[in-house]
Scaffold this motif. Sequence first.
Motif, PDB file in Angstrom:
ATOM      1  N   CYS A   1      -5.932  -3.993   4.740  1.00  0.00           N
ATOM      2  CA  CYS A   1      -6.004  -3.050   3.382  1.00  0.00           C
ATOM      3  C   CYS A   1      -7.164  -3.532   2.506  1.00  0.00           C
ATOM      4  O   CYS A   1      -7.372  -4.508   1.967  1.00  0.00           O
ATOM      5  CB  CYS A   1      -4.819  -3.086   2.663  1.00  0.00           C
ATOM      6  N   ILE A   2      -7.923  -2.272   2.438  1.00  0.00           N
ATOM      7  CA  ILE A   2      -9.292  -2.535   1.708  1.00  0.00           C
ATOM      8  C   ILE A   2      -9.029  -1.678   0.456  1.00  0.00           C
ATOM      9  O   ILE A   2      -8.971  -0.446   0.470  1.00  0.00           O
ATOM     10  CB  ILE A   2     -10.324  -2.097   2.382  1.00  0.00           C
ATOM     11  N   SER A   3      -9.192  -2.279  -0.729  1.00  0.00           N
ATOM     12  CA  SER A   3      -9.300  -1.326  -2.006  1.00  0.00           C
ATOM     13  C   SER A   3     -10.543  -1.336  -2.864  1.00  0.00           C
ATOM     14  O   SER A   3     -11.472  -2.427  -2.480  1.00  0.00           O
ATOM     15  CB  SER A   3      -8.385  -1.781  -2.921  1.00  0.00           C
TER      16      SER A   3
ATOM     17  N   ASN B   1     -12.731  -5.085  -3.208  1.00  0.00           N
ATOM     18  CA  ASN B   1     -11.930  -5.933  -3.966  1.00  0.00           C
ATOM     19  C   ASN B   1     -12.111  -7.561  -3.279  1.00  0.00           C
ATOM     20  O   ASN B   1     -12.017  -7.622  -2.042  1.00  0.00           O
ATOM     21  CB  ASN B   1     -10.383  -5.696  -3.703  1.00  0.00           C
TER      22      ASN B   1
ATOM     23  N   ASP C   1      -9.775  -8.747  -0.590  1.00  0.00           N
ATOM     24  CA  ASP C   1      -9.723  -8.183   0.520  1.00  0.00           C
ATOM     25  C   ASP C   1     -11.113  -8.323   1.464  1.00  0.00           C
ATOM     26  O   ASP C   1     -10.969  -8.628   2.697  1.00  0.00           O
ATOM     27  CB  ASP C   1      -9.523  -6.638   0.343  1.00  0.00           C
TER      28      ASP C   1
ATOM     29  N   VAL D   1      -7.805   0.069   6.359  1.00  0.00           N
ATOM     30  CA  VAL D   1      -7.408   1.186   5.554  1.00  0.00           C
ATOM     31  C   VAL D   1      -7.546   1.357   4.090  1.00  0.00           C
ATOM     32  O   VAL D   1      -7.502   0.183   3.613  1.00  0.00           O
ATOM     33  CB  VAL D   1      -5.825   1.482   6.078  1.00  0.00           C
TER      34      VAL D   1
ATOM     35  N   ILE E   1       1.010   4.071  -3.080  1.00  0.00           N
ATOM     36  CA  ILE E   1      -0.082   3.478  -1.962  1.00  0.00           C
ATOM     37  C   ILE E   1       0.681   2.777  -1.226  1.00  0.00           C
ATOM     38  O   ILE E   1       0.224   3.014   0.176  1.00  0.00           O
ATOM     39  CB  ILE E   1      -0.872   2.563  -3.078  1.00  0.00           C
TER      40      ILE E   1
ATOM     41  N   ILE F   1       0.253   3.221   3.027  1.00  0.00           N
ATOM     42  CA  ILE F   1      -0.046   2.253   4.009  1.00  0.00           C
ATOM     43  C   ILE F   1       0.899   2.118   5.212  1.00  0.00           C
ATOM     44  O   ILE F   1       0.399   1.791   6.349  1.00  0.00           O
ATOM     45  CB  ILE F   1      -0.533   0.828   3.321  1.00  0.00           C
TER      46      ILE F   1
ATOM     47  N   GLY G   1      -5.296  -8.275   0.244  1.00  0.00           N
ATOM     48  CA  GLY G   1      -5.895  -9.354  -0.672  1.00  0.00           C
ATOM     49  C   GLY G   1      -4.539  -9.955  -1.462  1.00  0.00           C
ATOM     50  O   GLY G   1      -3.467  -9.370  -1.375  1.00  0.00           O
TER      51      GLY G   1
ATOM     52  N   GLU H   1      -4.395  -9.792  -4.592  1.00  0.00           N
ATOM     53  CA  GLU H   1      -4.214  -8.782  -5.711  1.00  0.00           C
ATOM     54  C   GLU H   1      -5.404  -8.051  -5.952  1.00  0.00           C
ATOM     55  O   GLU H   1      -6.570  -8.291  -5.490  1.00  0.00           O
ATOM     56  CB  GLU H   1      -3.668  -9.499  -6.999  1.00  0.00           C
ATOM     57  N   THR H   2      -5.370  -6.748  -6.417  1.00  0.00           N
ATOM     58  CA  THR H   2      -6.561  -5.948  -7.011  1.00  0.00           C
ATOM     59  C   THR H   2      -6.855  -6.633  -8.372  1.00  0.00           C
ATOM     60  O   THR H   2      -6.103  -6.717  -9.018  1.00  0.00           O
ATOM     61  CB  THR H   2      -6.291  -4.631  -7.013  1.00  0.00           C
TER      62      THR H   2
ATOM     63  N   ASN I   1      -4.162  -5.513 -10.782  1.00  0.00           N
ATOM     64  CA  ASN I   1      -3.537  -6.996 -10.778  1.00  0.00           C
ATOM     65  C   ASN I   1      -1.995  -6.443 -10.555  1.00  0.00           C
ATOM     66  O   ASN I   1      -1.336  -7.277 -11.469  1.00  0.00           O
ATOM     67  CB  ASN I   1      -3.531  -7.411 -12.047  1.00  0.00           C
TER      68      ASN I   1
ATOM     69  N   SER J   1       1.289  -6.431  -5.616  1.00  0.00           N
ATOM     70  CA  SER J   1       2.641  -5.570  -5.140  1.00  0.00           C
ATOM     71  C   SER J   1       2.541  -5.127  -3.876  1.00  0.00           C
ATOM     72  O   SER J   1       3.514  -4.977  -3.251  1.00  0.00           O
ATOM     73  CB  SER J   1       3.002  -4.811  -6.276  1.00  0.00           C
ATOM     74  N   ILE J   2       1.400  -4.817  -3.387  1.00  0.00           N
ATOM     75  CA  ILE J   2       1.376  -3.625  -2.076  1.00  0.00           C
ATOM     76  C   ILE J   2       1.818  -4.357  -1.038  1.00  0.00           C
ATOM     77  O   ILE J   2       2.359  -3.726  -0.268  1.00  0.00           O
ATOM     78  CB  ILE J   2      -0.177  -3.233  -1.920  1.00  0.00           C
TER      79      ILE J   2
HETATM   80  N1  LIG Z   1      -5.757   1.941  -2.733  1.00  0.00           N
HETATM   81  C1  LIG Z   1      -5.335   0.739  -1.757  1.00  0.00           C
HETATM   82  N2  LIG Z   1      -5.772   0.996  -0.639  1.00  0.00           N
HETATM   83  C2  LIG Z   1      -5.659  -0.034   0.489  1.00  0.00           C
HETATM   84  N3  LIG Z   1      -5.285  -1.122   0.040  1.00  0.00           N
HETATM   85  C3  LIG Z   1      -4.753  -1.349  -1.172  1.00  0.00           C
HETATM   86  C4  LIG Z   1      -5.134  -0.481  -2.272  1.00  0.00           C
HETATM   87  N4  LIG Z   1      -4.479  -0.986  -3.457  1.00  0.00           N
HETATM   88  C5  LIG Z   1      -4.220  -2.332  -2.847  1.00  0.00           C
HETATM   89  N5  LIG Z   1      -4.360  -2.595  -1.771  1.00  0.00           N
HETATM   90  C6  LIG Z   1      -4.247  -3.719  -0.983  1.00  0.00           C
HETATM   91  O1  LIG Z   1      -3.144  -4.594  -1.655  1.00  0.00           O
HETATM   92  C7  LIG Z   1      -3.474  -5.660  -2.316  1.00  0.00           C
HETATM   93  C8  LIG Z   1      -2.752  -5.957  -3.371  1.00  0.00           C
HETATM   94  O2  LIG Z   1      -2.863  -5.154  -4.211  1.00  0.00           O
HETATM   95  P1  LIG Z   1      -2.208  -4.855  -5.747  1.00  0.00           P
HETATM   96  O3  LIG Z   1      -0.652  -4.814  -5.341  1.00  0.00           O
HETATM   97  O4  LIG Z   1      -2.632  -3.642  -6.314  1.00  0.00           O
HETATM   98  O5  LIG Z   1      -2.635  -6.025  -6.562  1.00  0.00           O
HETATM   99  C9  LIG Z   1      -5.139  -5.458  -2.353  1.00  0.00           C
HETATM  100  O6  LIG Z   1      -5.795  -6.843  -2.355  1.00  0.00           O
HETATM  101  C10 LIG Z   1      -5.592  -4.758  -1.190  1.00  0.00           C
HETATM  102  O7  LIG Z   1      -5.407  -5.462   0.102  1.00  0.00           O
END
Ligand SMILES: Nc1ncnc2c1ncn2[C@@H]1O[C@H](COP(=O)(O)O)[C@@H](O)[C@H]1O
Lengths: 247, 318
Positions: free
Chosen positions: A6-8, A36, A39, A62, A97, A101, A116, A118-119, A123, A126-127
């Motif tokens: 997963c790439i953001s 990010n 990622d 993705v 999101i 995925i 990753g 977190e973004t 931040n 959660s994803i």
């Molecule tokens: N828009 C996105 N598309 C793909 N992967 C995402 C996206 N947002 C977050 N992720 C993945 O989820 C991880 C945690 O993101 P978050 O929960 O937003 O802190 C990130 O490090 C990415 O690997």
Amino acid sequence: MKILVCISKTPDTTAKIAFTDNNRKFAADGVQWIINPYDEWYALVRAIEFKEKDPATVLHLVTVGAADAEPIIRKALALGGDEAIRINTDSHDAYTIASQIAAVAKEGGYDLVLTGKETIDFNGASIGGMVAELLELPYLSLATKVDIEGGAVRVIREIEGGEETDSTSLPVVISCQKGVAEQRIPNMKGIMGARSKPLKVVEPVAVDSLTSIEKFELPPAKAGVKLVPADQPEELVRLLHEEAKVF
Amino acid sequence: MVLIFIDQSERKIKKTSFEAITYGVKLAAQLNTTAAGLVLGQTDDDLSSLGKYGLTKIQQVDDAALNDMDAQVYTTVIAEAFRNAGADTLVMSANLTGKAIAPRLSVRLKAGLVTGAVSLPDTGNGFVVKKAVFSGKAFAHVAVQTPQRIVTVSPNAIRAESGSGEAQVEKITVAVPAAKVKVESRDVLKGEVSLADAEIVVSGGRGLKGPENWGMIEELAKLLHGATACSRPVADAHWRPHHEHVGQTGGAIAPNLYIAVGISGAIQHLAGVNRSKTIVVINKDPEAPFFKAADYGIVGDAFEVMPKIIEAVKKLKQ
Ligand SMILES: Nc1ncnc2c1ncn2[C@@H]1O[C@H](COP(=O)(O)O)[C@@H](O)[C@H]1O
Ligand SMILES: Cc1cc2nc3c(=O)[nH]c(=O)nc-3n(C[C@H](O)[C@H](O)[C@H](O)COP(=O)(O)OP(=O)(O)OC[C@H]3O[C@@H](n4cnc5c(N)ncnc54)[C@H](O)[C@@H]3O)c2cc1C
């Protein structure tokens, strides 16, 4: 093994953070975007290492984002990976999101989903957990080491107050942080090769978002530093004790 | 009803959970409803004493199978307890356990999640939670649109408030599914103040020249009952362990006092510490960017200044 990373996209770490539209939107004008870091440096590089070890590995990337996410996913492809998938929505709701995925992950039948930690813009951290729950798979959060051998997964991960070594079997979702791999710099061959790798655009599945951002706010400016002469450090200790009252 | 998940580490309830309890109790008062705590697994602590944080009721699933924190198992058990209690809001710390389970619970309960809340929600019109974004460089006000919601509370964002009182502890039974993940070993720092929990953090950068010079950082941290941290190049060079690295790509902390010694204050470093309440910078370069983010500072050589600070603190503590 079939891997989905997963790439953001996030603003460069030195980008000026400002908002427009009555503090409802991030002021993206002139901002440099990057992959990010968690990622790129950890999840993606570790996946590339798996593929280098076993060339039969299928490695897909993705991203959930609008067309402006394409330069970022191409940059990721320049590091490695067979193809990329962009899911065409720019929602900031984590559940939306994650649902996108998870839909792609289910359809592609991946054994390993890497995110990753977190973004660095939203931040949420959660994803990964949400994707795992949607796929009903184990989620190994905050890994610092990931080993996979014949379907057996062994992960060292950060837990409250220390670390833990866990074992399980594929399929699994893992979030990656420092320790999992070492940052790589894309080379010319990778950059050229990335141009011809497939980038599929898929439309999002319909989901109701659970949250929305109402507005942003910048922290209040600091009053300015109070300097204490270098030959009077005891004055600093007095100020911290009597004025700031921090001990 | 507000259900507060009370996390424990090695059978002990930690500071971040006391903060979550205070947050949950205040939120319940604000919403004109009741609050209850939920503890999974066996504990060495006296749960009824948590009443001093304003909780009157605690449920405990006293099952040894829950002594290991497995995210999938915990999700099932907490979701079940949440539904049985008729709760609408789940509060827990945004500590590492919270990060592992809150996203799963959000999906399981179809409850909107806000991670890392820095203050109580605005419930005047809806349910809006303030959290740090852009690595502490800004805040977002996030509206939860679902009738059920989950809030994880950023460590050190709210002070645990204790008075007197005793909570009634009720043992409940919930079916515990088998874990798919096996814990092979666990290595938990005992007795030390963890970086995320610490109210005072003393941190060193490349200006300290080498790992052999960390004695003064450690000594000051110990005197102040704080924790130690470092900049990224210091961790990269293995002068200090990786978990001490703070910043945009390391840990994000918000202690009451952050003392930065020999750290330039690059924007990526500030991103992990800029929510600290008071920042002290010791750097020999008056142009170091960190001074712009500091509350107090000394322009000077750390090797001369630090021993004197340590002396002054010792004198104060006598
Ligand atoms: N828009 C996105 N598309 C793909 N992967 C995402 C996206 N947002 C977050 N992720 C993945 O989820 C991880 C945690 O993101 P978050 O929960 O937003 O802190 C990130 O490090 C990415 O690997
Ligand atoms: C994408 C990205 C992410 C990053 N993430 C992080 C992160 O998470 N955390 C992080 O810390 N960095 C991060 N960095 C690195 C960051 O940009 C800086 O390079 C780093 O923070 C510098 O570390 P430092 O201040 O210890 O070292 P330096 O920049 O080398 O600073 C040393 C300081 O010590 C002072 N000094 C020297 N001798 C003395 C003395 N005797 N007494 C007192 N002061 C002295 C100097 O004046 C100088 O200011 C990141 C960089 C990038 C590009």
